[in-house]
Design a protein around this motif. Structure first.
Motif, PDB file in Angstrom:
ATOM      1  N   HIS A 136      -5.391 -30.047 -48.243  1.00  0.00           N
ATOM      2  CA  HIS A 136      -3.931 -29.547 -47.964  1.00  0.00           C
ATOM      3  C   HIS A 136      -3.148 -28.888 -48.668  1.00  0.00           C
ATOM      4  N   THR A 144       0.532 -27.671 -49.554  1.00  0.00           N
ATOM      5  CA  THR A 144       1.992 -27.917 -48.375  1.00  0.00           C
ATOM      6  C   THR A 144       3.515 -27.351 -49.300  1.00  0.00           C
ATOM      7  N   THR A 162      -4.038 -26.385 -44.120  1.00  0.00           N
ATOM      8  CA  THR A 162      -4.934 -27.428 -43.642  1.00  0.00           C
ATOM      9  C   THR A 162      -6.176 -26.986 -43.719  1.00  0.00           C
ATOM     10  N   GLU A 221      -1.097 -38.380 -43.932  1.00  0.00           N
ATOM     11  CA  GLU A 221      -1.100 -37.660 -43.125  1.00  0.00           C
ATOM     12  C   GLU A 221       0.836 -37.793 -42.571  1.00  0.00           C
ATOM     13  N   GLY A 228       0.618 -29.037 -41.444  1.00  0.00           N
ATOM     14  CA  GLY A 228       1.739 -29.774 -39.819  1.00  0.00           C
ATOM     15  C   GLY A 228       2.883 -30.160 -40.682  1.00  0.00           C
ATOM     16  N   GLY A 270       3.151 -33.055 -37.303  1.00  0.00           N
ATOM     17  CA  GLY A 270       2.390 -32.589 -38.246  1.00  0.00           C
ATOM     18  C   GLY A 270       0.818 -33.618 -37.975  1.00  0.00           C
ATOM     19  N   SER A 271       0.261 -33.510 -39.630  1.00  0.00           N
ATOM     20  CA  SER A 271      -1.129 -33.323 -39.302  1.00  0.00           C
ATOM     21  C   SER A 271      -1.423 -35.023 -38.832  1.00  0.00           C
ATOM     22  N   THR A 331      -4.896 -37.806 -38.369  1.00  0.00           N
ATOM     23  CA  THR A 331      -6.000 -37.496 -38.023  1.00  0.00           C
ATOM     24  C   THR A 331      -6.434 -39.582 -37.700  1.00  0.00           C
ATOM     25  N   LEU A 347      -9.065 -34.680 -36.162  1.00  0.00           N
ATOM     26  CA  LEU A 347      -8.044 -33.867 -37.173  1.00  0.00           C
ATOM     27  C   LEU A 347      -6.971 -33.332 -36.296  1.00  0.00           C
ATOM     28  N   GLN A 397      -3.338 -30.996 -35.333  1.00  0.00           N
ATOM     29  CA  GLN A 397      -1.105 -30.354 -35.588  1.00  0.00           C
ATOM     30  C   GLN A 397      -1.357 -30.797 -34.434  1.00  0.00           C
ATOM     31  N   ALA A 426       0.435 -38.897 -37.214  1.00  0.00           N
ATOM     32  CA  ALA A 426       0.935 -37.786 -37.426  1.00  0.00           C
ATOM     33  C   ALA A 426       2.409 -38.137 -37.018  1.00  0.00           C
TER      34      ALA A 426
END
Length: 385
Positions: A47, A49, A61, A174, A180, A191-192, A194, A211, A213, A348
């Motif tokens: 990632h 950010t 990502t 996450e 995300g 957002g992200s 998993t 995974l 988004q 997420a």
């Protein structure tokens, strides 16, 4: 179940932020060691950010199916669009060749171009032999314009390069990270996310990882463990008020599925077609203004499905040989996709905090205590929370 009784990789992100299981949310299936897409051997995720000033809330990502060193080695792949109000580049070639060879990146809607360029830059610098042929990177997006200055030139090619460089195995952060960062889900900060599931197949064990988004859904739709909690969480919902233009539920969702099970390209596409079932368990009906696009890949059968320029006439041994799960035994892998996608969306949501972005727009975080109360009071869930 108490948080202390859960493996830390299942209950919390590396930063310590709680995951969905820390709230006592019950899930079906057996997760892998990290309950992440990186449980699939070889898969790496990175990632970048970007949180700058009052208006930049975005990022990139990157997912590398076989890690950085094996970029260029094909994976069987397939994709599916539930609703096409979005973008995933490179899908025409995936449909044609049934394979994927490059890093995959996810970002915001208006940053697809620079991220596409960044993947090419990274491959040119690190695998120049691949760049001498042709490159068709896969870049997908969701819309973060509520919190982020989406039309500003904030995401640049070097951010995609950095996300690829940061990709690693292990537990994943996450929530508001990577692509995300500025996303919203069911009227809360999204957002992200998993999750993974282990699938037994005779004496073998395979992993299916998801995974997501997550940037979709209206508050009233939110469903957790089969409980329509969104109906009871109508307060503090700034995303569905005010004068901004996007309708409730707009924004999109990208999902990437990876597995080490030996699958054909058509079977990967079949996995991608099951993603909407997992999303549906979280409440969404798939709105017109949401781009819901999914990619699935298999890291098995290395050396097969290559598309390179021939330099000589074929020999008697010049054939691809692929080992695959029989179609009649695919159901357990479909089930794993549905389970992992559902949990990834909730991760997420849970692993998040409130965020304020451009023009003072604010997105609240999912209220953990209130969710616990609603689940504990429901007859089908009472006793598991």
């Amino acid at each position: 179940m108490s948080t202390s009784s859960l493996p830390s990789e299942h209950a919390a992100c590396p930063s310590g932020r709680p995951r969905a299981r820390a709230l006592g949310i019950p899930f079906d299936g057996a997760p892998g060691p990290w309950n992440a897409i990186t449980d699939v051997p070889g898969v790496e995720v990175g990632h970048v950010t970007l949180v700058e000033g009052q208006s930049v809330r975005t990022g990139v990502t990157a997912l590398l199916p076989r890690g950085r060193e094996a970029v260029g080695t094909p994976c069987a792949a397939g994709w599916y669009s539930l609703n096409g109000n979005g973008e995933m580049t490179g899908t025409a070639w995936i449909e044609e060749a049934g394979s994927l060879t490059l890093p995959v990146c996810v970002t915001n809607t208006h940053a697809v171009g620079p991220v596409h360029r960044g993947i090419i830059d990274w491959v040119t610098d690190n695998h120049p032999e691949l760049a001498r042929q042709w490159l068709l990177p896969v870049v997908a997006e969701t819309w973060d314009g509520y919190l982020n200055d989406i039309s500003g030139p904030h995401v640049r090619p070097e951010h995609a390069v950095a996300a690829i460089g940061a990709a690693a195995h292990g537990p994943l952060e996450e929530g508001s990270v990577g692509g995300g960062t500025g996303m919203n889900c069911y009227g809360y900060k999204g957002g992200s996310g998993t999750a993974s599931r282990v699938v037994g197949y005779g004496p073998d064990r395979y992993t299916v990882g998801a995974l997501v988004q997550a940037n979709f859904g209206e508050r009233r739709e939110l469903t957790i463990a089969g409980v329509p909690v969104g109906r009871h969480l109508s307060d503090d919902n700034p995303l569905e008020k005010g004068d901004w233009l996007a309708p409730g539920g707009a924004g999109s969702v990208i999902v990437m599925i990876a597995t080490d099970a030996p699958l054909l390209p058509g079977q990967c596409k079949a996995l991608a077609r099951r993603v909407p079932i997992g999303l549906g368990r979280t409440g969404t009906t798939g709105g017109h203004f949401s781009g819901d696009i999914f990619l699935a890949l298999s890291t098995a059968n290395p050396g097969s499905l290559a598309s390179t320029f021939p330099t000589s006439e074929p020999t008697e041994d010049d054939y691809d040989i692929l080992r695959s799960v029989p179609w009649g035994r695919m159901d357990r892998f479909y089930e794993a996709v549905v389970q992992a996608v559902e949990e990834a969306v909730h991760n997420a949501l849970v692993a998040n905090t409130e965020m304020t972005g451009r023009d003072g727009h604010r997105t609240p975080a999912l209220p953990h205590d209130r969710v616990r109360e609603l689940l504990a009071s429901h007859p089908d869930v009472r006793g598991t929370v």
